[in-house]
Design an enzyme around this catalytic site. Structure first.
Site, short mmCIF file in Angstrom:
data_model
loop_
_atom_site.label_atom_id
_atom_site.label_comp_id
_atom_site.label_asym_id
_atom_site.label_seq_id
_atom_site.Cartn_x
_atom_site.Cartn_y
_atom_site.Cartn_z
N GLY A 179 -2.03 2.32 6.55
CA GLY A 179 -2.41 2.45 5.15
C GLY A 179 -1.34 3.07 4.27
N CYS A 204 0.23 -4.77 -1.29
CA CYS A 204 -0.75 -3.72 -1.60
C CYS A 204 -1.94 -4.29 -2.36
CB CYS A 204 -0.10 -2.64 -2.44
SG CYS A 204 1.29 -1.81 -1.66
N LYS A 264 8.90 -8.01 -1.39
CA LYS A 264 8.42 -8.20 -0.01
C LYS A 264 7.10 -8.95 -0.03
CE LYS A 264 7.95 -5.96 4.45
NZ LYS A 264 8.14 -4.71 5.22
N GLY A 271 8.90 -10.05 14.09
CA GLY A 271 8.99 -10.32 15.52
C GLY A 271 10.40 -10.41 16.06
#
Length: 284
Positions: A55, A112, A147, A226
């Protein structure tokens, strides 16, 4: 560079990693006021990665400016600050504060929840992405990287909106929403029920999205998701990525970034590659 949220602001890892070797240190998300984050438990391993619902816990912009920036200034590396918020005003106030500092770049986390519009993430609506990007560009001379969340129908539309809004680069992907259930306790494994899936499980999805976005926009793309080996890095570069961020792999191996940097140097020597531009975006 490390992916935001997996490296703190470098203090913890500086015992293991020479931060001077890194292209940049990307900080954990920084908000206007302190965020407590989600209740525990909030991290759970999966068979091929991890789910986190931390969070974006952080002490806020005041502590970050006073404590973390002076620490990072000790090193010969770029400082990229990840910015988070729950309203446009939140983002703008943090960006304004950071614009007066020595940081090199701002990474705007638009995964967000937008509390002003029912909780949907800023990054899930192209018009909102373009709007918040343009508003940020109005108040800062710092380069910004948006992002992006992968939890959308068409990642290229979101990337194009960020480019139209004036973004200097794109960072992707953020985590993918996932879930685990404890069958013995018959409860969710994280208190938030869902969390962000990261690690090797999401690499093929991240690679596909990076490839798509590199062909959809003209601004640089920082690829992540990843990445844990030199072959992973090479795949993202060949897909078109300009920068590489490594996240979850840092938890398994704190030395992973300098190791890959060394391996990449050897790979270039062995294959007579002068600059990575020779192999960047070679697949089509």
């Amino acid at each position: 560079m490390p992916a935001s949220g997996t490296f703190g602001s470098g203090q913890e890892y500086s015992e293991f990693v020479d931060l001077n070797q890194l292209g940049a240190v990307v900080t954990k998300g920084v908000s206007l006021t302190p965020w407590k984050g989600n209740p525990a438990p909030r991290i759970m391993e999966t068979s091929s990665g991890m789910i986190n619902a931390v969070g974006l816990q952080n002490p806020g912009i005041d502590v970050f400016i006073e404590r973390d920036i002076p620490f990072l200034q000790k090193f010969d590396t770029k400082i990229i600050v990840n910015v988070c918020g729950n309203s446009v005003s939140d983002y703008l106030q943090v960006v304004e504060r950071l614009s007066e500092t020595v940081v090199d770049m701002l990474e705007i986390n638009i995964s967000c929840p937008n509390v002003e519009h029912g909780g949907i993430a800023f990054g899930q609506e192209p018009k909102m992405v373009e709007y918040i990007t343009s508003e940020i560009k109005k108040i800062t001379h710092k380069p910004i990287s948006m992002k992006l969340t992968p939890n959308v129908t068409d990642i290229t539309e979101i990337a194009k909106a960020a480019e139209t809004g004036g973004a200097d680069s794109i960072s992707l992907i953020n985590t993918i929403t996932g879930m685990r259930i404890d069958v013995q306790k018959r409860k969710f494994c994280v208190a938030n029920k869902t969390g962000g899936l990261s690690g090797s499980a999401i690499k093929p999805i991240a690679l596909r999205m990076v490839y798509q976005v590199c062909h959809a926009v003209k601004i640089p793309v920082i690829g992540m998701g990843g990445i844990a080996t030199i072959n992973d890095v090479l795949e993202f570069i060949m897909a078109g990525a300009t920068g590489i961020a490594i996240g979850t792999a840092n938890f398994n191996n704190p030395f992973v970034m300098p190791e890959i940097i060394s391996e990449l140097t050897e790979y270039m020597k062995e294959n007579n590659i002068e600059t990575l531009d020779e192999i960047r975006g070679v697949v089509s």
